[in-house]
Write a protein that holds these residues in place. Sequence first.
Motif, short mmCIF file in Angstrom:
data_model
loop_
_atom_site.label_atom_id
_atom_site.label_comp_id
_atom_site.label_asym_id
_atom_site.label_seq_id
_atom_site.Cartn_x
_atom_site.Cartn_y
_atom_site.Cartn_z
N ALA A 133 1.32 34.04 5.47
CA ALA A 133 1.15 34.14 4.24
C ALA A 133 2.05 33.01 3.31
CB ALA A 133 1.24 35.43 3.52
N GLU A 134 3.31 33.15 3.79
CA GLU A 134 4.31 32.25 3.14
C GLU A 134 3.78 30.53 3.39
OE1 GLU A 134 8.16 34.95 2.94
OE2 GLU A 134 7.66 33.94 4.83
N LEU A 135 3.45 30.47 4.65
CA LEU A 135 2.88 29.03 5.03
C LEU A 135 1.76 28.73 4.00
CD1 LEU A 135 3.64 28.99 8.84
CD2 LEU A 135 4.84 27.73 7.30
N ASP A 136 0.99 29.46 4.13
CA ASP A 136 -0.38 29.30 3.24
C ASP A 136 -0.05 28.97 1.85
OD1 ASP A 136 -2.04 29.70 5.34
OD2 ASP A 136 -2.49 31.78 4.91
N VAL A 137 1.07 29.59 1.41
CA VAL A 137 1.57 29.13 0.01
C VAL A 137 2.39 28.00 -0.30
CG1 VAL A 137 2.92 30.03 -1.99
CG2 VAL A 137 1.44 31.47 -0.96
N ILE A 138 3.43 27.83 0.51
CA ILE A 138 4.24 26.86 0.60
C ILE A 138 3.81 25.45 0.77
CG2 ILE A 138 5.30 26.45 2.96
CD1 ILE A 138 8.06 26.49 1.69
N GLY A 139 2.96 25.22 1.65
CA GLY A 139 2.12 23.89 2.05
C GLY A 139 1.46 23.38 0.89
N PRO A 140 0.53 24.07 0.28
CA PRO A 140 0.01 23.54 -0.79
C PRO A 140 0.60 23.48 -2.21
CG PRO A 140 -1.30 25.36 0.11
CD PRO A 140 -0.04 25.32 0.82
N ALA A 141 1.76 24.38 -2.44
CA ALA A 141 2.77 24.39 -3.50
C ALA A 141 3.51 23.08 -3.33
CB ALA A 141 3.70 25.53 -3.50
N LEU A 142 4.07 22.52 -2.13
CA LEU A 142 4.74 21.39 -2.14
C LEU A 142 3.87 20.20 -2.07
CD1 LEU A 142 7.30 22.53 0.79
CD2 LEU A 142 7.76 22.11 -1.83
N GLU A 143 2.59 20.34 -1.81
CA GLU A 143 1.52 19.16 -1.99
C GLU A 143 1.47 18.88 -3.40
OE1 GLU A 143 -1.66 20.26 0.38
OE2 GLU A 143 -0.93 19.58 2.24
N ARG A 144 1.33 20.08 -4.10
CA ARG A 144 1.05 19.77 -5.61
C ARG A 144 2.22 19.10 -6.34
NH1 ARG A 144 -0.62 25.15 -5.40
NH2 ARG A 144 1.27 25.67 -6.64
N VAL A 145 3.34 19.49 -5.81
CA VAL A 145 4.77 18.87 -6.23
C VAL A 145 4.71 17.40 -5.84
CG1 VAL A 145 7.28 18.73 -6.35
CG2 VAL A 145 6.29 21.07 -6.40
N LEU A 146 4.49 17.31 -4.75
CA LEU A 146 4.44 15.86 -4.44
C LEU A 146 3.37 14.73 -5.24
CD1 LEU A 146 4.68 16.07 -0.24
CD2 LEU A 146 6.37 14.74 -1.91
N ASP A 147 2.19 15.52 -5.50
CA ASP A 147 1.06 14.87 -5.97
C ASP A 147 1.75 14.45 -7.32
OD1 ASP A 147 -0.49 14.89 -3.96
OD2 ASP A 147 -1.67 16.67 -4.79
N ARG A 148 2.58 15.18 -8.11
CA ARG A 148 2.91 14.99 -9.36
C ARG A 148 4.11 14.13 -9.62
NH1 ARG A 148 3.73 18.75 -13.99
NH2 ARG A 148 1.49 19.47 -13.44
N LEU A 149 4.79 13.77 -8.35
CA LEU A 149 5.83 12.78 -8.57
C LEU A 149 5.29 11.27 -8.67
CD1 LEU A 149 8.24 14.48 -5.73
CD2 LEU A 149 8.56 14.40 -8.30
#
Length: 154
Positions: A133-149
């Motif tokens: 469950a944490e992997l399912d959250v952390i992957g997309p969350a970090l991708e959103r941060v990268l997309d914003r940078l």
Amino acid sequence: MGETRWLDEREARAWRGLIGVQQRLLAVLERELVQDVGLSGAEYTLLVPLSEARGGVLRARDLGRLVGWERSRVSHQVTRMAKRGLVVREECGEDARGSMVRLTDTGWSSIVAAAPAHVAAVRRYFVSVLTDAELDVIGPALERVLDRLPGIDE
């Protein structure tokens, strides 16, 4: 300029956690790469996309974009790696100003030797301590941060 909106306790904990994990995890992974196969983290960082590229060759500019490095850092690192026989620099047929970076047989052997231990270390120090469950959250969350940078050359 308005008043500073400081991080609250929850936000600060997440931010400090990310910084701490980034610094310590990368240091541990680099130490193991050096011990296992004699590659630095910077060398491994450039060898991975080269090993995945068609023909083991990428334009230096594209290599930098893939790893998020500025042109000068890529250039210096490629020069060091060329001295070790891991890569060679070639002229770009499409643009005389550009250069290509090609993986050598030595570079290929090095990445093939390093990858299994590196993946095992990533699994041991990162993946295995997180639940599905944490992997399912952390992957997309970090991708959103990268997309914003912004990109390196923006």
